[in-house]
Design an enzyme around this catalytic site. Structure first.
Site, PDB file in Angstrom:
ATOM      1  N   LYS A  33       0.849  -1.188   0.170  1.00 19.15           N
ATOM      2  CA  LYS A  33      -0.058  -0.104  -0.088  1.00 19.15           C
ATOM      3  C   LYS A  33       0.699   1.318  -0.127  1.00 19.15           C
ATOM      4  O   LYS A  33       2.093   1.316   0.203  1.00 19.15           O
ATOM      5  CB  LYS A  33      -0.866  -0.141   1.289  1.00 19.15           C
ATOM      6  CG  LYS A  33      -0.276   0.209   2.561  1.00 19.15           C
ATOM      7  CD  LYS A  33      -1.214  -0.242   3.896  1.00 19.15           C
ATOM      8  CE  LYS A  33      -0.507  -0.351   4.976  1.00 19.15           C
ATOM      9  NZ  LYS A  33      -1.034  -0.672   6.116  1.00 19.15           N
ATOM     10  N   ARG A 129     -10.486   0.252  16.022  1.00 22.19           N
ATOM     11  CA  ARG A 129     -10.248   1.050  14.884  1.00 22.19           C
ATOM     12  C   ARG A 129     -11.236   0.489  13.761  1.00 22.19           C
ATOM     13  O   ARG A 129     -12.349   1.337  13.527  1.00 22.19           O
ATOM     14  CB  ARG A 129      -8.911   1.065  14.240  1.00 22.19           C
ATOM     15  CG  ARG A 129      -8.611   2.160  13.332  1.00 22.19           C
ATOM     16  CD  ARG A 129      -7.385   1.841  12.985  1.00 22.19           C
ATOM     17  NE  ARG A 129      -6.796   0.689  12.227  1.00 22.19           N
ATOM     18  CZ  ARG A 129      -5.815   0.503  11.481  1.00 22.19           C
ATOM     19  NH1 ARG A 129      -4.828   1.361  11.464  1.00 22.19           N
ATOM     20  NH2 ARG A 129      -5.501  -0.708  11.047  1.00 22.19           N
ATOM     21  N   TYR A 250      18.018  29.188   7.724  1.00 21.11           N
ATOM     22  CA  TYR A 250      16.668  29.744   8.372  1.00 21.11           C
ATOM     23  C   TYR A 250      16.746  29.904   9.898  1.00 21.11           C
ATOM     24  O   TYR A 250      17.158  28.572  10.449  1.00 21.11           O
ATOM     25  CB  TYR A 250      15.413  29.050   7.914  1.00 21.11           C
ATOM     26  CG  TYR A 250      15.163  29.338   6.440  1.00 21.11           C
ATOM     27  CD1 TYR A 250      14.669  30.652   6.258  1.00 21.11           C
ATOM     28  CD2 TYR A 250      15.095  28.266   5.387  1.00 21.11           C
ATOM     29  CE1 TYR A 250      14.289  30.764   4.559  1.00 21.11           C
ATOM     30  CE2 TYR A 250      14.866  28.446   4.273  1.00 21.11           C
ATOM     31  CZ  TYR A 250      14.503  29.708   3.865  1.00 21.11           C
ATOM     32  OH  TYR A 250      14.181  30.121   2.580  1.00 21.11           O
ATOM     33  N   MET A 298      13.449  23.656   1.895  1.00 23.33           N
ATOM     34  CA  MET A 298      12.549  23.165   0.967  1.00 23.33           C
ATOM     35  C   MET A 298      13.323  22.422   0.221  1.00 23.33           C
ATOM     36  O   MET A 298      13.078  21.272  -0.266  1.00 23.33           O
ATOM     37  CB  MET A 298      11.681  24.054   0.303  1.00 23.33           C
ATOM     38  CG  MET A 298      10.801  23.334  -0.580  1.00 23.33           C
ATOM     39  SD  MET A 298       9.592  24.292  -1.393  1.00 23.33           S
ATOM     40  CE  MET A 298       8.544  25.223  -0.155  1.00 23.33           C
TER      41      MET A 298
HETATM   42  C1  LIG Z   1      -0.457  -1.696   6.605  1.00 19.06           C
HETATM   43  C2  LIG Z   1      -0.875  -2.962   7.386  1.00 19.06           C
HETATM   44  C3  LIG Z   1      -0.183  -3.878   7.625  1.00 19.06           C
HETATM   45  C4  LIG Z   1       1.317  -3.925   7.686  1.00 19.06           C
HETATM   46  O1  LIG Z   1       1.863  -3.356   8.625  1.00 19.06           O
HETATM   47  P1  LIG Z   1       3.636  -3.347   8.988  1.00 19.06           P
HETATM   48  O2  LIG Z   1       3.493  -2.799  10.421  1.00 19.06           O
HETATM   49  O3  LIG Z   1       4.226  -2.129   7.800  1.00 19.06           O
HETATM   50  O4  LIG Z   1       3.790  -4.597   8.866  1.00 19.06           O
HETATM   51  C5  LIG Z   1      -0.681  -5.279   8.070  1.00 19.06           C
HETATM   52  N1  LIG Z   1      -2.162  -5.333   8.247  1.00 19.06           N
HETATM   53  C6  LIG Z   1      -2.865  -4.179   8.032  1.00 19.06           C
HETATM   54  C7  LIG Z   1      -4.375  -4.274   8.195  1.00 19.06           C
HETATM   55  C8  LIG Z   1      -2.464  -3.024   7.519  1.00 19.06           C
HETATM   56  O5  LIG Z   1      -3.184  -2.080   7.330  1.00 19.06           O
END
Ligand SMILES: *Cc1c(COP(=O)(O)O)cnc(C)c1O
Length: 356
Positions: A33, A129, A250, A298
């Site tokens: 993702k 959640r 800065y 930046m």
């Molecule tokens: C993002 C996610 C993972 C992976 O988590 P990591 O800590 O990066 O291994 C696994 N399961 C769900 C439901 C997630 O949203």
């Protein structure tokens, strides 16, 4: 060409996936993702294509990008679908979906599907959640089963504190998951990266490793043999000497206490390097340890070359990667490696390795 670059070591990615699968046993969805945590979802998915049992992404568009690039393995949508049109796309593209909310069950029940679909039913075991709690898990399972729209059901949950080995929370979530699913058949999936590495009791049929694939160890002890995948680097593009008392950058946050040789580096917060890190944050210059001095701008940042007389224009600067653990920079920025990696942008990207 501007020397700011993210090098992506696809051999390291392949190594880390193998390690996750060995440590966990069973099968593993490679979590890609958020553009594979900033590493490039399509390239990373392809580099794992001969090993991966499947992939996980957050939502439909991320899965469609992989399908369009020719990825044919299972892809799980971790947030599931948002509407009926998405459900039709899931069916057409042969995707897997998480069901974590009653609306999603209703959508399935109402969907005109040609064939039944696999579903991952999410149990809320304490993170509070997403997912169904307690007796609602079995009720959701029965409804899915009775809908005629679902082929097989994998039971899953997600841990809130698996990266804290001393804390009881993960054991409690495990017990809650087992209690809520005791009567239900089917494969299970519990472990994120931290649970793959630190919680053998959470190893079931499917792992869901994310961050560990990219070589950032989520456990405090580390030492798990992960190889960093991304190296964020650039080069010194100008050098100047400043006398004691001179401000730098800065806000004049850094003021030289001694004659200081300053290297200007083409990398800034618009590239994803965090603006919040303090003076003294580690980095390397031509492989030698040095430090950030002055605020990150930046497009540029400044580094201390006083003790490195051989360094100059063109010297390679590593912001994180094989020499500078991304976890060190995350700690300096008061965040986690995940956020830093996801935020990398604008820099060139160079892929290395990745062949079977
Ligand atoms: C993002 C996610 C993972 C992976 O988590 P990591 O800590 O990066 O291994 C696994 N399961 C769900 C439901 C997630 O949203």
């Amino acid at each position: 060409m501007r020397p700011a670059l993210a090098r992506i070591d696809l051999d390291a990615l392949r190594h880390n996936y193998r390690l996750a699968r060995q440590r966990h046993g069973g099968r593993a969805l490679a979590v890609v993702k958020a553009n594979a945590y900033g590493h490039g979802a399509v390239r990373c998915a392809w580099a794992l294509a001969d090993q991966a049992d499947g992939y996980a992404v957050a939502f439909l568009d991320e899965a469609l990008e992989l399908r369009a690039a020719g990825i044919t393995q299972p892809i799980l949508l971790l947030e599931g679908v948002f509407d009926a049109a998405e459900l039709a796309a899931v069916a057409e593209q042969g995707l897997w979906q998480v069901v974590h909310h009653e609306d999603q069950i209703r959508m399935l029940e109402a969907a005109p599907l040609a064939a039944a679909l696999p579903v991952w039913l999410k149990v809320n075991s304490g993170m509070n959640r997403a997912g169904f709690v307690g007796p609602a898990v079995a009720q959701a399972w029965q409804r899915l089963q009775a809908s005629g729209k679902v082929s097989d059901i994998t039971l899953m949950t997600h841990f809130a504190r698996a990266d804290e080995p001393q804390v009881i929370s993960t054991a409690e979530q495990l017990a809650e998951f087992d209690a809520a699913t005791r009567e239900l058949p089917g494969p299970r999936s519990l472990a994120n990266s931290a649970a793959v590495l630190g919680w053998p009791d959470a190893h079931r049929d499917w792992a869901r490793p994310g961050i560990l694939l990219y070589g950032a160890d989520p456990m405090p002890a580390e030492g798990n043999g992960l190889r960093p995948v991304m190296t964020l680097e650039s080069a010194v593009i100008a050098v100047r000497e400043i006398p004691p008392g001179s401000p730098l950058g800065y806000g004049a946050r850094f003021v030289a206490e001694q004659p200081t040789r300053v290297g200007l580096v083409a990398m800034g917060y618009a590239d994803g390097y965090p603006r919040t890190v303090p003076d003294g944050t580690p980095l390397t210059v031509d492989g030698q340890p040095s430090r950030l001095i002055g605020r990150v701008s930046m497009d540029m940042l400044t580094v201390d070359l006083t003790h490195l007389p051989a360094a100059g224009i063109g010297s390679r600067v590593e912001l994180w990667g094989k020499e500078v653990p991304v976890n060190r920079i995350a700690a300096a920025a008061n965040t986690i490696s995940y956020e830093l990696l996801c935020n990398v942008k604008r820099v060139g990207v160079r892929y290395e390795g990745g062949e079977a």
